[in-house]
Structure formats: C-alpha cells, structure tokens
Write a protein that holds these residues in place. Structure first.
Motif, PDB file in Angstrom:
ATOM      1  N   GLY A  13       6.010   2.853  -8.602  1.00 54.87           N
ATOM      2  CA  GLY A  13       6.873   2.156  -9.564  1.00 54.87           C
ATOM      3  C   GLY A  13       6.170   0.959 -10.170  1.00 54.87           C
ATOM      4  N   ALA A  14       5.493   0.225  -9.352  1.00 51.23           N
ATOM      5  CA  ALA A  14       4.639  -0.887  -9.759  1.00 51.23           C
ATOM      6  C   ALA A  14       3.440  -0.868  -8.807  1.00 51.23           C
ATOM      7  N   ILE A  15       2.463  -1.717  -9.045  1.00 56.64           N
ATOM      8  CA  ILE A  15       1.269  -1.762  -8.196  1.00 56.64           C
ATOM      9  C   ILE A  15       1.653  -2.312  -6.817  1.00 56.64           C
ATOM     10  N   THR A  16       1.359  -1.539  -5.754  1.00 55.08           N
ATOM     11  CA  THR A  16       1.671  -1.987  -4.396  1.00 55.08           C
ATOM     12  C   THR A  16       0.440  -2.509  -3.657  1.00 55.08           C
ATOM     13  N   SER A  17      -0.758  -2.210  -4.162  1.00 54.55           N
ATOM     14  CA  SER A  17      -1.963  -2.796  -3.571  1.00 54.55           C
ATOM     15  C   SER A  17      -3.107  -2.766  -4.577  1.00 54.55           C
ATOM     16  N   ILE A  18      -4.060  -3.684  -4.366  1.00 56.05           N
ATOM     17  CA  ILE A  18      -5.251  -3.769  -5.207  1.00 56.05           C
ATOM     18  C   ILE A  18      -6.454  -4.099  -4.324  1.00 56.05           C
ATOM     19  N   GLY A  34       0.783  -1.233   0.000  1.00 54.08           N
ATOM     20  CA  GLY A  34       0.000   0.000   0.000  1.00 54.08           C
ATOM     21  C   GLY A  34       0.810   1.275   0.000  1.00 54.08           C
ATOM     22  N   SER A  35       2.071   1.229  -0.398  1.00 53.41           N
ATOM     23  CA  SER A  35       2.855   2.457  -0.453  1.00 53.41           C
ATOM     24  C   SER A  35       2.622   3.158  -1.785  1.00 53.41           C
ATOM     25  N   GLY A  36       2.890   4.462  -1.831  1.00 52.54           N
ATOM     26  CA  GLY A  36       2.784   5.206  -3.075  1.00 52.54           C
ATOM     27  C   GLY A  36       1.495   5.974  -3.231  1.00 52.54           C
ATOM     28  N   SER A  37       1.180   6.288  -4.474  1.00 53.52           N
ATOM     29  CA  SER A  37       0.029   7.125  -4.824  1.00 53.52           C
ATOM     30  C   SER A  37      -1.203   6.274  -5.108  1.00 53.52           C
ATOM     31  N   PRO A  38      -2.396   6.810  -4.797  1.00 53.30           N
ATOM     32  CA  PRO A  38      -3.622   6.058  -5.081  1.00 53.30           C
ATOM     33  C   PRO A  38      -3.942   6.022  -6.568  1.00 53.30           C
ATOM     34  N   TYR A  39      -4.614   4.970  -7.007  1.00 52.92           N
ATOM     35  CA  TYR A  39      -5.140   4.868  -8.369  1.00 52.92           C
ATOM     36  C   TYR A  39      -6.540   4.269  -8.288  1.00 52.92           C
ATOM     37  N   THR A  40      -7.345   4.571  -9.276  1.00 50.91           N
ATOM     38  CA  THR A  40      -8.665   3.974  -9.444  1.00 50.91           C
ATOM     39  C   THR A  40      -8.855   3.723 -10.925  1.00 50.91           C
ATOM     40  N   VAL A  41      -9.278   2.523 -11.286  1.00 46.15           N
ATOM     41  CA  VAL A  41      -9.583   2.198 -12.683  1.00 46.15           C
ATOM     42  C   VAL A  41     -11.087   1.996 -12.753  1.00 46.15           C
ATOM     43  N   THR A  42     -11.780   2.975 -13.352  1.00 45.47           N
ATOM     44  CA  THR A  42     -13.229   2.949 -13.391  1.00 45.47           C
ATOM     45  C   THR A  42     -13.750   3.576 -14.674  1.00 45.47           C
ATOM     46  N   GLY A  43     -15.025   3.347 -14.930  1.00 43.50           N
ATOM     47  CA  GLY A  43     -15.686   3.907 -16.104  1.00 43.50           C
ATOM     48  C   GLY A  43     -17.176   3.705 -15.977  1.00 43.50           C
ATOM     49  N   GLU A  44     -17.896   3.934 -17.057  1.00 43.59           N
ATOM     50  CA  GLU A  44     -19.347   3.796 -17.053  1.00 43.59           C
ATOM     51  C   GLU A  44     -19.755   2.499 -17.733  1.00 43.59           C
ATOM     52  N   GLY A  45     -20.670   1.765 -17.103  1.00 44.17           N
ATOM     53  CA  GLY A  45     -21.178   0.534 -17.694  1.00 44.17           C
ATOM     54  C   GLY A  45     -20.402  -0.684 -17.246  1.00 44.17           C
ATOM     55  N   ARG A  46     -20.448  -1.707 -18.097  1.00 42.57           N
ATOM     56  CA  ARG A  46     -19.798  -2.989 -17.794  1.00 42.57           C
ATOM     57  C   ARG A  46     -18.383  -3.021 -18.341  1.00 42.57           C
ATOM     58  N   ILE A  47     -17.527  -3.776 -17.686  1.00 44.89           N
ATOM     59  CA  ILE A  47     -16.176  -4.014 -18.189  1.00 44.89           C
ATOM     60  C   ILE A  47     -16.284  -4.956 -19.378  1.00 44.89           C
ATOM     61  N   THR A  48     -15.684  -4.562 -20.509  1.00 43.14           N
ATOM     62  CA  THR A  48     -15.756  -5.383 -21.719  1.00 43.14           C
ATOM     63  C   THR A  48     -14.376  -5.866 -22.168  1.00 43.14           C
ATOM     64  N   ALA A  49     -13.302  -5.358 -21.560  1.00 41.74           N
ATOM     65  CA  ALA A  49     -11.946  -5.826 -21.859  1.00 41.74           C
ATOM     66  C   ALA A  49     -11.017  -5.353 -20.756  1.00 41.74           C
TER      67      ALA A  49
END
Length: 166
Positions: A144-149, A31-46
């Motif tokens: 640098g790389a993903i530290t948490s999900i 959990g170190s570093g900067s926050p990120y969020t991967v989101t959008g509208e509707g369903r995930i299609t890829a």
C-alpha cells in the motif's frame, strides 16, 4: 530482480577507475508486503518520490542518464522531484519510519536535498562506507505504501552515463 540489479551494480563498479567499492545499508521499516528494487544503468540523474497527503511514502523512481526506471511502490498524485546537476550524486538518505516509511530525505554531495513525507516515527540515516561512493539503487518492501527501504552504494566513474550524453 535483485540479482539483476546486483549484476548492473557490478558493471557500474567495473567501469570505475577506483575499482569496485560497494556498501549496503540494510532495510529499515516493518518490511511487510512485496519486494521492490529501483535500479538502472549508470548514475542517478534525477529522483521522484510520491507521498500520501500529510502521510507516508508511496513510491520511488530514479532516472539513470536519460532513462527513467520503473516505479518502486506506487504513484500517487504529483511526485516531488529533484534533477541532479552534472557531477552531483546522492550521498545520504535519511528520514523516519514506523510501520510505513513516513518521510525520506535524499541529500547530494552539493548540499541540496529532496524532502518528502511527514517526520513521524523512528529516525534513520544511511550513507556509504566509502568516501567517494554514491547511491546506485534502493530496495525494500511495499504494501500500500513503502514498508521498508535499503540503500546500495558504490564508487561510480563520474562520466559513466552522465547527463552530458557520455
């Protein structure tokens, strides 16, 4: 940013015939570093995942309907990618972590999976609390790389923003 993602999630749930059913799998990793969020509208299609050669996960990107989200984390080389079929949804996220997210597996309700990274560290397995729910967005931290999900799940109307052009 997370607040905006939550509002988008509420809009998706409101369009659901079943009603808003939401669950959250808390972030795993250092959990170190900067926050990120991967989101959008509707369903995930890829989904796209970038990994370091023989190492950890660098970044994520989801396509919602026909629109790609911004990248959470970093791009690095060629992405691993899976395009979902009509009616297909992500129902499980698993993998391994140490300081960084070392590997990740996105599994669909049709038994297909996208694998990325190397299987080192502590195992994790995330899935929704509600039987009809699917992955709607992810959040976490990157350094640098993903530290948490962390994963966010909801019941979504199947025709909402699908690849069939609804």
């Amino acid at each position: 940013m997370l607040f905006v993602a939550f509002l988008a999630l509420l809009a998706v749930c409101a369009a659901s015939e079943v009603g808003p059913q939401y669950s959250f799998s808390p972030p795993l990793g250092s959990g170190s570093g900067s926050p990120y969020t991967v989101t959008g509208e509707g369903r995930i299609t890829a989904i796209r995942v970038w990994e370091s050669y023989n190492s950890n996960i660098r970044g994520f990107q989801f396509r919602y309907g026909f629109v790609w989200s911004p990248v959470g984390g970093y791009t690095y080389g060629t992405a691993k990618e899976i395009e979902l079929y009509e009616g297909e949804a992500i129902v499980q996220v698993s993998g391994k972590y140490r300081h960084y997210l070392e590997s990740v597996v996105f599994t669909t309700n049709q038994g297909r999976s996208l694998y990325a990274g190397q299987p080192y560290g502590h195992s994790f397995n995330m899935y929704p609390e509600h039987r009809d729910a699917e992955l709607v967005f992810i959040s976490g931290r990157v350094h640098g790389a993903i530290t948490s999900i962390g994963t966010h799940w909801a019941v979504v109307n199947p025709s909402f923003n699908s690849t069939a052009g609804h």
